[in-house]
Every structure is written in C-alpha cells, then in structure tokens.
Design a protein around this motif. Structure first.
Motif, PDB file in Angstrom:
ATOM      1  N   GLU A  35       0.796  -1.227   0.000  1.00 55.34           N
ATOM      2  CA  GLU A  35       0.000   0.000   0.000  1.00 55.34           C
ATOM      3  C   GLU A  35       0.826   1.273   0.000  1.00 55.34           C
ATOM      4  OE1 GLU A  35      -0.281  -2.234   2.591  1.00 55.34           O
ATOM      5  OE2 GLU A  35      -1.941  -3.434   1.762  1.00 55.34           O
ATOM      6  N   GLY A  74      -6.883   0.991   2.727  1.00 47.91           N
ATOM      7  CA  GLY A  74      -8.324   0.932   2.928  1.00 47.91           C
ATOM      8  C   GLY A  74      -9.022   2.064   2.209  1.00 47.91           C
ATOM      9  N   ARG A  75      -9.813   2.817   2.949  1.00 57.99           N
ATOM     10  CA  ARG A  75     -10.563   3.910   2.352  1.00 57.99           C
ATOM     11  C   ARG A  75      -9.769   5.210   2.255  1.00 57.99           C
ATOM     12  NH1 ARG A  75     -16.621   3.812   5.055  1.00 57.99           N
ATOM     13  NH2 ARG A  75     -17.267   1.741   4.296  1.00 57.99           N
ATOM     14  N   THR A  76      -8.545   5.217   2.757  1.00 54.92           N
ATOM     15  CA  THR A  76      -7.758   6.445   2.819  1.00 54.92           C
ATOM     16  C   THR A  76      -6.563   6.379   1.871  1.00 54.92           C
ATOM     17  OG1 THR A  76      -8.386   6.751   5.135  1.00 54.92           O
ATOM     18  CG2 THR A  76      -6.494   7.996   4.346  1.00 54.92           C
ATOM     19  N   ARG A  77      -6.337   7.475   1.163  1.00 50.28           N
ATOM     20  CA  ARG A  77      -5.164   7.632   0.309  1.00 50.28           C
ATOM     21  C   ARG A  77      -4.534   8.987   0.625  1.00 50.28           C
ATOM     22  NH1 ARG A  77      -9.222   6.852  -3.028  1.00 50.28           N
ATOM     23  NH2 ARG A  77      -8.874   8.819  -4.142  1.00 50.28           N
ATOM     24  N   SER A 113      -7.149  11.910   0.850  1.00 47.59           N
ATOM     25  CA  SER A 113      -8.459  11.538   0.327  1.00 47.59           C
ATOM     26  C   SER A 113      -9.041  10.422   1.175  1.00 47.59           C
ATOM     27  CB  SER A 113      -8.335  11.076  -1.132  1.00 47.59           C
ATOM     28  OG  SER A 113      -9.588  10.684  -1.648  1.00 47.59           O
ATOM     29  N   ARG A 114     -10.343  10.540   1.487  1.00 48.97           N
ATOM     30  CA  ARG A 114     -11.004   9.552   2.342  1.00 48.97           C
ATOM     31  C   ARG A 114     -12.389   9.247   1.795  1.00 48.97           C
ATOM     32  NH1 ARG A 114     -10.529   5.550   6.302  1.00 48.97           N
ATOM     33  NH2 ARG A 114     -12.463   5.441   7.500  1.00 48.97           N
ATOM     34  N   ASP A 115     -12.649   7.957   1.538  1.00 49.61           N
ATOM     35  CA  ASP A 115     -13.995   7.512   1.174  1.00 49.61           C
ATOM     36  C   ASP A 115     -14.818   7.418   2.448  1.00 49.61           C
ATOM     37  OD1 ASP A 115     -13.352   7.318  -1.520  1.00 49.61           O
ATOM     38  OD2 ASP A 115     -12.714   5.231  -1.335  1.00 49.61           O
ATOM     39  N   SER A 128     -18.030   6.808   2.649  1.00 49.11           N
ATOM     40  CA  SER A 128     -18.945   5.688   2.478  1.00 49.11           C
ATOM     41  C   SER A 128     -18.789   5.213   1.040  1.00 49.11           C
ATOM     42  CB  SER A 128     -20.385   6.114   2.764  1.00 49.11           C
ATOM     43  OG  SER A 128     -20.841   7.021   1.769  1.00 49.11           O
ATOM     44  N   ARG A 129     -19.648   4.288   0.625  1.00 51.46           N
ATOM     45  CA  ARG A 129     -19.590   3.848  -0.770  1.00 51.46           C
ATOM     46  C   ARG A 129     -20.011   4.938  -1.735  1.00 51.46           C
ATOM     47  NH1 ARG A 129     -21.971  -2.369  -0.976  1.00 51.46           N
ATOM     48  NH2 ARG A 129     -20.359  -3.315   0.356  1.00 51.46           N
ATOM     49  N   ALA A 170     -17.175  11.007  -0.531  1.00 47.94           N
ATOM     50  CA  ALA A 170     -15.735  11.092  -0.331  1.00 47.94           C
ATOM     51  C   ALA A 170     -15.345  12.525  -0.023  1.00 47.94           C
ATOM     52  CB  ALA A 170     -14.987  10.602  -1.562  1.00 47.94           C
ATOM     53  N   ASP A 210     -11.841  15.085  -0.203  1.00 49.94           N
ATOM     54  CA  ASP A 210     -10.486  15.239  -0.724  1.00 49.94           C
ATOM     55  C   ASP A 210      -9.943  16.601  -0.318  1.00 49.94           C
ATOM     56  OD1 ASP A 210      -9.998  12.942  -2.976  1.00 49.94           O
ATOM     57  OD2 ASP A 210     -12.106  13.532  -2.886  1.00 49.94           O
TER      58      ASP A 210
END
Length: 545
Positions: A334, A423-426, A464-466, A468-469, A472, A474
């Motif tokens: 990752e 996971g949901r975070t970049r 950046s964080r999702d 939920s589906r 998001a 940013d």
C-alpha cells in the motif's frame, strides 16, 4: 485537426488498447455542469462568476501484457459578466505500456495541462478566471523498446519521439522593471539508445555493458537545435549479496545552436503578434552551448530486497563534477517512496518528455473541478505493487514546470514522492529542489539569460477519504518558491516569488449522478507588487454514462 483535438483523440485512443485474457478494464465517460465563483481578495478586487460545462473520460486497462490509463477533461467556461480569458481548457494525462512480444514493448503518453510560464512573474494557485502568467501546455511521446538475448549477450535498444506545444498566456505576467522574455512555441525530439553486454554471473563474477545514444531536438523559437551523442562502457561488480559497485567511462558531444532574432531600426528584437522572437533568416546558427570530451562516473548499488534499491554515483560530465542517484522503496503493498537526484543538460521539451515517461501507468485521479491536476506531482494508484518498475510511488513534474524556458539549461536537483493507499484512505506528499543554469548566445539582441541561474523548491500534499460507498472527501495543499537571476534578480536579493494554497472537495453519488462542492484559498507574493490573495468555490453535478 487542431492540436487540442489531436491530443484529445490520442488520449481517447489509448483507452482502446486490446486486452489479453481476463483483463481489468473500465471506460467511464461523463458530462459535468457546475457553477463557480472566483474572488480576488486583495484590495477589494473583482468577483468573477461563471458556468462551467465539461465532458471527459476516465479509462484504464490492466492485463499481463498491457497497462494503460487515461484521464481527460475538456471544459467550456461561460462568464456571466466579465469575459473569462481561458474559456476553453484541456486537462488530461494518458500513459500506456504494451508488451507486443517477449522482446518488444511499446510505450506512449500524452499530457494537457496549464502551468506557470515566466519564473519571475505571478505564481497563481487559482488557475481559473483572468489570471496572469498561465499557459496551456500539450505534450506527447511514443516509441518501442527492445530487449533480447543472443547467446551470452543481452541486447537492448529504444527509440522515443517527443512533441511539445505551449500556447501564449492569455494574460501576460507583469514583472516590474524587467524586460519581457520570449515564449516557447513547439519542439520535436528524437532519442535512440542501444546497448550490448554480459550481466553479472553469466560468464564472470562481474558484468560488462557497452552503450550509446543519439538525441536530436528541433525547437520553433530561433530555430534552436539540440544534438547530443555518447558512447560508453560500464562494469558492475558485486561485493556481497546486497551490495555492488559500478564504474563507467566514455565520450560525449553536445551542441545547442540557435539563430539571432530579427532586429528593428533601434536594434531591438522584433516580435510577432504572440510576443515570440522573429528569427532572422540571414543569421548563421550560433553556438549557445557545447561540450565535447571524456565522461566518467562510479557508484554503489544497494539492493537488500526486490522491494528496495538505492543507487548513488559521482563523476565528471559537462566539464565538471556530477552527482546523481535514486531510491525506490516499496514499503508495503500500500505504500511506496521514490527519490531521484538528477544532473543533465536539458531543454523544456526533452525534460517534459522524459518526465512523462517516468510516470506510472496507474496513477491517482482525484476529483479536480478546477482542472489543476498534472502540473505538479502525479501519485501512483498502486504504490507498493509496482516495485519492479520503480514507478509505483509516482513522480513530480514541478522541476520541469519551474518555468517554460525557451533556452537550454543544465538542470540539477532532487525530487521525492511518497504515496500511500490504505483501505478507504489515500494520501501522498511530494517535495523537491531544482536549479537551472541557462545557456544562450552571448551579446545577441533580446538574449538576457546567458549564465543566469534559476532556482525553485516545492512541497505538495493530498489526502483523500472515502466516507462511504457513495461519498468522499479530498483535500490538498501546496507551497512553491522561485528565484530568478534574470537582470539582477539573484536569489536572496529580493527577487523571490512565493506561492501557496489549499483546497477541499466533498463529493456524493446517487447512482450515475454525482454532486460535488469545492472551495479553495490561494496566495502569492511577487517582487514590486502587493501580496495577492484569492478564493474560489464551486457547486456542480456530474453524470456518468
């Protein structure tokens, strides 16, 4: 077909690369409509309101033999009251690598972006509205790479064609008390390399390689040409399981030539309607830079695992000492880190071509309603999974876009980029420093850059964080420093230009329909002018087909 349409067509064509069995492929065209406002916060400045209509495509393919991704966007801006200078904006990046046979690979890439033009002038972070010193840039490259074996010998070769076009800024930059510089137009480049050698351990405990290259570039401004050639031999000797040393020597010749600008009755250079120099057809091709002689260097290679490699070298080139190296570290699946220390004689078109070629074919595309991607750092979408190519972390083009120079120059500096996706975070961060020593024909009309040194430094980050589906968040921030030596603006003498900014975007999807809201604040400080502050905000909707 116009250059803009040609570039758009080439980007879309990359999305149609045939895939092998069980490919991972997606094609996502979209349309977008949004309402935006840009406000000058300095001294009660103007507020610009406009409607933005956009069409674009995000596409990619990943198979055993083909890797490609394209992200392209065209925007049309419709002003409400004041005219918007950059009403048609192209922004995009496309990269592809296809293994045609076990020995033959085809690589290609294209870019459209907007970036700062004159290093001495304004450094706006807000690139929408009637901002000064911002030019539209188009660039592409393509070519084959061959790698095969004949008996005990490894044989390799490659060819790259590059093309770059820069439009004149819609709003020229005001540089108090300084002469105007000319504007870059176009360049076409050709690079051919070849090598033959025996790797370590095949017939001896050391490896030997003979290599050579020829490079040619023709630029539109003043009929400038670059011609470089070298031949060299290298020896690599392992000292342990993880450490090896290498050394090489050869011969190199480089010549950069250009003609004089046409002069008027007062002896000043004649410019065309775009502000570019008019070439004197009677002028001979004069030498702007030349080097001819022996080159040599030596270094160490440390590779404790397939996921970590460090190279560091020092030697003699361009008539003086040279230092260069790299670090590629895939810390996990990752996360990845890449660092490059470079030193070379460059031109804007060639440096941009090589910078594009070093970017990963899988890159991160964050929501960017203002079309400001791809002029700085490009972060890898698979940071720790591309360790074999060293490109998983991504790469930064800030050193290329330090300024759009029409002259050749010696470029030295360092770039570092970290990319993480968990996971949901970049998130990612890039930083670097660049130094250019510019070359030109001395004592010619309009030539003011001979011997001048330009410098810059930058830091850029995103998160950046999702949520939920369907939703998001940013955020990104950046800071830049520029120092020019043109006409006495030496680093540290009050000629420094600073730029900074931050923005955030929230997006939410309702099936194929998506909505987004974005806000940003930017500033820059330029010698002789008050510090400039601006803000922008946008509400929009996007429909995916």
């Amino acid at each position: 077909m116009s250059r803009a349409r040609l570039l758009a067509a080439s980007m879309l064509a990359l999305a149609a690369i045939p895939a092998a069995a069980e490919p991972q492929r997606y094609v996502q065209p979209y349309i977008e409509l949004s309402q935006a406002v840009a406000a000058d916060l300095t001294n009660g400045g103007d507020v610009l309101t406009y409607t933005q209509a956009a069409v674009g495509v995000d596409a990619g393919v990943s198979t055993r033999r083909a890797q490609a991704q394209v992200s392209y966007r065209y925007e049309r801006r419709i002003d409400w009251q004041q005219p918007v200078a950059d009403q048609d904006v192209h922004s995009g990046l496309a990269l592809a690598s296809v293994q045609v046979t076990p020995a033959l690979t085809l690589d290609a890439g294209a870019m459209a972006t907007r970036t700062r033009s004159d290093i001495r002038g304004a450094a706006p972070g807000n690139l929408v509205g009637n901002v000064a010193n911002v030019a539209q840039v188009y660039s592409l490259f393509a070519g084959p790479t061959v790698a095969t074996r004949a008996g005990m010998l490894d044989i390799g070769g490659a060819y790259r064609f590059g093309y770059t076009k820069v439009e004149v800024p819609d709003v020229p930059s005001a540089v108090p008390g300084q002469p105007p510089l000319d504007y870059f137009d176009t360049s076409r480049s050709h690079l051919a390399t070849a090598s033959i050698g025996v790797p370590v351990g095949r017939v001896a405990p050391f490896g030997v390689t003979l290599s050579g290259a020829w490079e040619r570039e023709d630029a539109g401004q003043l009929d400038q040409t670059y011609d470089g050639r070298y031949a060299r031999g290298d020896v690599t000797m392992p000292l342990s399981r993880t450490v090896a040393v290498r050394a090489g020597a050869g011969y190199e010749t480089i010549a950069v030539k250009q003609r004089d600008p046409l002069t008027d009755a007062t002896g000043g250079p004649v410019r065309d309607g775009n502000g570019r120099f008019v070439t004197d057809p009677a002028s001979p091709a004069r030498i702007a830079y030349r080097t001819d002689g022996l080159i040599y260097d030596a270094g160490v290679i440390w590779r404790p695992s397939p996921r970590l490699e460090l190279q560091a070298s020092a030697g003699w080139r361009y008539g003086g000492q040279t230092y260069f190296g790299s670090l590629h570290w895939a810390m996990s699946r990752e996360a990845a880190l890449g660092v490059v220390v470079y030193d070379g004689v460059e031109t804007f078109g060639r440096q941009l071509r090589d910078g594009l070629g070093d970017l990963p074919t899988a890159f991160d595309t964050r929501p960017d309603p203002f079309g400001q991607q791809f002029a700085g750092c490009v972060f890898g979408a698979r940071p720790g999974q591309d360790a074999s190519t060293g490109g998983g972390a991504g790469g930064c083009l800030n050193d290329v876009f330090q300024s759009i120079s029409t002259a050749s120059y010696r470029a030295r500096g360092v770039d570092a980029v970290l990319s993480v996706g968990r996971g949901r975070t970049r998130y990612g961060i890039g930083a670097g420093y660049a130094n250019r020593r510019l070359y030109g024909v001395r004592a010619r009309p309009g030539v003011t850059v001979t011997g001048v040194e330009d410098q810059s430094a930058y830091v850029q980050a995103f998160w950046s964080r999702d949520l939920s589906r369907a939703s998001a968040l940013d955020a990104s921030l950046f800071a830049n420093w520029y120092a020019s030596g043109v006409s006495g603006l030496n680093p540290g003498s009050g000629g420094d230009v600073w730029g900074w900014g931050a923005n955030g975007t929230y997006s939410h999807r309702f099936g194929r329909l998506g909505t987004l809201a974005s806000i940003g604040v930017y500033g820059f400080d330029q010698p002789g002018l008050d510090t400039q502050w601006s803000a922008q905000a946008l509400l929009g909707a996007r429909y995916d087909f």
